[in-house]
Design an enzyme around this catalytic site. Structure first.
Site, mmCIF file in Angstrom:
data_model
loop_
_atom_site.group_PDB
_atom_site.id
_atom_site.type_symbol
_atom_site.label_atom_id
_atom_site.label_comp_id
_atom_site.label_asym_id
_atom_site.label_seq_id
_atom_site.Cartn_x
_atom_site.Cartn_y
_atom_site.Cartn_z
ATOM 1 N N GLY B 54 42.151 46.586 37.792
ATOM 2 C CA GLY B 54 41.089 45.656 37.414
ATOM 3 C C GLY B 54 39.685 46.074 37.815
ATOM 4 O O GLY B 54 38.707 45.651 37.196
ATOM 5 N N GLU B 108 36.738 45.598 44.778
ATOM 6 C CA GLU B 108 37.758 44.709 44.195
ATOM 7 C C GLU B 108 37.200 44.008 42.957
ATOM 8 O O GLU B 108 36.019 43.658 42.916
ATOM 9 C CB GLU B 108 38.170 43.648 45.220
ATOM 10 C CG GLU B 108 39.314 44.059 46.117
ATOM 11 C CD GLU B 108 40.664 43.771 45.473
ATOM 12 O OE1 GLU B 108 40.804 43.940 44.244
ATOM 13 O OE2 GLU B 108 41.570 43.372 46.218
ATOM 14 N N ASP B 109 38.058 43.765 41.986
ATOM 15 C CA ASP B 109 37.615 43.026 40.803
ATOM 16 C C ASP B 109 37.432 41.549 41.125
ATOM 17 O O ASP B 109 36.407 40.962 40.836
ATOM 18 C CB ASP B 109 38.585 43.217 39.623
ATOM 19 C CG ASP B 109 40.027 42.908 39.987
ATOM 20 O OD1 ASP B 109 40.316 42.682 41.186
ATOM 21 O OD2 ASP B 109 40.876 42.900 39.080
ATOM 22 N N ASP B 112 40.728 36.162 45.338
ATOM 23 C CA ASP B 112 41.010 34.720 45.303
ATOM 24 C C ASP B 112 41.687 34.260 46.587
ATOM 25 O O ASP B 112 41.034 33.764 47.474
ATOM 26 C CB ASP B 112 41.735 34.279 44.030
ATOM 27 C CG ASP B 112 42.952 35.114 43.702
ATOM 28 O OD1 ASP B 112 43.440 35.839 44.584
ATOM 29 O OD2 ASP B 112 43.437 35.018 42.568
ATOM 30 N N LYS B 140 36.484 34.156 44.025
ATOM 31 C CA LYS B 140 37.019 32.850 43.634
ATOM 32 C C LYS B 140 37.351 32.077 44.907
ATOM 33 O O LYS B 140 38.504 31.903 45.280
ATOM 34 C CB LYS B 140 38.255 33.050 42.753
ATOM 35 C CG LYS B 140 38.662 31.829 41.967
ATOM 36 C CD LYS B 140 39.976 32.034 41.245
ATOM 37 C CE LYS B 140 39.854 32.862 39.993
ATOM 38 N NZ LYS B 140 41.115 32.868 39.205
ATOM 39 N N PHE B 161 41.079 30.901 35.122
ATOM 40 C CA PHE B 161 41.673 32.212 34.837
ATOM 41 C C PHE B 161 40.713 32.967 33.920
ATOM 42 O O PHE B 161 40.493 32.559 32.786
ATOM 43 C CB PHE B 161 43.032 32.047 34.175
ATOM 44 C CG PHE B 161 43.853 33.308 34.228
ATOM 45 C CD1 PHE B 161 44.772 33.497 35.250
ATOM 46 C CD2 PHE B 161 43.679 34.312 33.290
ATOM 47 C CE1 PHE B 161 45.520 34.657 35.316
ATOM 48 C CE2 PHE B 161 44.420 35.476 33.360
ATOM 49 C CZ PHE B 161 45.346 35.651 34.367
ATOM 50 N N VAL B 162 40.159 34.034 34.438
ATOM 51 C CA VAL B 162 39.135 34.759 33.687
ATOM 52 C C VAL B 162 39.616 36.169 33.344
ATOM 53 O O VAL B 162 40.454 36.744 34.037
ATOM 54 C CB VAL B 162 37.801 34.839 34.454
ATOM 55 C CG1 VAL B 162 37.241 33.449 34.679
ATOM 56 C CG2 VAL B 162 37.964 35.572 35.783
ATOM 57 N N ARG B 174 40.935 43.564 29.009
ATOM 58 C CA ARG B 174 40.211 44.307 30.050
ATOM 59 C C ARG B 174 38.921 44.907 29.497
ATOM 60 O O ARG B 174 37.945 45.052 30.215
ATOM 61 C CB ARG B 174 41.076 45.453 30.595
ATOM 62 C CG ARG B 174 42.250 45.033 31.452
ATOM 63 C CD ARG B 174 42.810 46.261 32.155
ATOM 64 N NE ARG B 174 44.133 46.039 32.718
ATOM 65 C CZ ARG B 174 44.380 45.493 33.904
ATOM 66 N NH1 ARG B 174 43.368 45.069 34.641
ATOM 67 N NH2 ARG B 174 45.608 45.362 34.348
#
Lengths: 121, 189
Positions: B54, B108-109, B112, B140, B161-162, B174
């Site tokens: 990601g 990091e993408d 959460d 998040k 949720f993205v 992606r």
């Protein structure tokens, strides 16, 4: 503030040794997830009274599903639809009023599904 | 810090309910964060470590916007599979180079729960870098279970949720140039 009444504290051993009896499959999955990441956990280690009768007897209490000692965090998993959780939310709100120093997070069904989906990629 | 404004915008993919961050907003914010990192690491060399898959688009844009010398490397961790035996998290694609004595920035993408980042920071710390910090494209916070130190973050987002800009749903989306919320009917099947 009310006294913190505690039940017997049960440790969260690795699932391979003596797993507790989980009330819901998603609780077991959450425990597995914590084991996966090496996070210590305890299953329903403590009960927090939230309502008493005139004689001082506990008539309502709340037992969060998990306690994560490293984070000093209680986790409650809720498997009802979010729209049907009014009663539980009321109990949670009451618990937070009575025990403001206790950290608790609520995960709803959707949260758990999202979490498992994301970690399972 | 920029916080998502969930306003409907045109020209989204048909499966996207709304765009949280446009390509232009992402570019501008990544440049700001890169400038901050460049200031903090001035006179040093930084090793950017991206977590596959990601973070790839974020890493490449971030790295190219830095003004300090940068090395890049990648790692990947095992997925969580609840049944029959979940096992434990482990690195399934390791770094190509040693990071001992290096200034390392873990890219990091999205962060959460913090569980993955906690594991990675612990794992990388054991390799004795000179310094170690985390940089998240998306943070998040409503979903945080464990406290993890994030020194740099591009955007805080709500608990939605993205996808896009490296983030996927079933490995799709992606390559979207923006970050958007997937329509619930797509997400729930």
């Amino acid at each position: 503030m009310a006294n913190l009444a505690t039940t017997e504290v049960r440790s969260g051993p690795p699932l391979s040794s003596a797993p507790p009896t989980f009330a819901h499959p998603s609780e077991e999955m959450f425990a597995q997830m914590m084991d996966f990441y090496g996070i210590d956990w305890q299953y329903e280690p403590r009960t927090f009274p939230t309502e008493w009768d005139a004689a001082g007897n506990t008539i309502e209490a709340f037992s969060p599903d998990f306690y994560l000692p490293e984070m000093d965090l209680y986790v409650e998993l809720t498997f009802m639809k979010q729209s049907l959780t009014r009663h539980k939310n009321r109990k949670l709100k009451r618990m937070k009023e009575l025990y403001p120093d206790v950290n608790i997070r609520v995960f709803y069904q959707k949260d758990i599904e999202d979490l498992i989906f994301k970690l399972g990629k | 810090m920029n916080v998502a404004l969930e306003i409907p915008r045109p020209e989204a993919h048909p499966d996207i309910e709304r765009i949280l961050f446009t390509e232009e907003e992402i570019r501008a914010r990544v440049s700001e964060v890169a400038a901050e990192i460049s200031r903090d690491y001035a006179g040093r060399r930084v090793t950017l470590i991206a977590v596959l898959r990601g973070s790839v688009f974020f890493l490449t844009d971030l790295a190219r916007a830095l003004t300090v010398p940068a090395r890049i490397d990648f790692l990947a961790i095992s997925p969580f599979t609840p049944r029959p035996e979940p096992g434990v998290v482990r690195i399934i694609k390791d770094l190509e180079e040693s990071i001992e004595g290096e200034d390392v920035l873990l890219v990091e993408d999205v962060v959460d729960t913090g569980l993955t980042l906690r594991y990675l920071l612990r794992s990388l710390t054991s390799r004795l870098p000179r310094s170690l910090a985390a940089c998240a494209f998306l943070d998040k916070t409503p979903r945080r279970l464990v406290d993890v130190p994030i020194r740099y973050r591009c955007f805080e987002i709500p608990d939605r949720f993205v996808v896009g800009y490296g983030l996927d749903y079933h490995q799709l989306y992606r390559n979207l140039r923006y970050v958007g919320v997937v329509k619930s009917e797509v997400f729930r099947g």
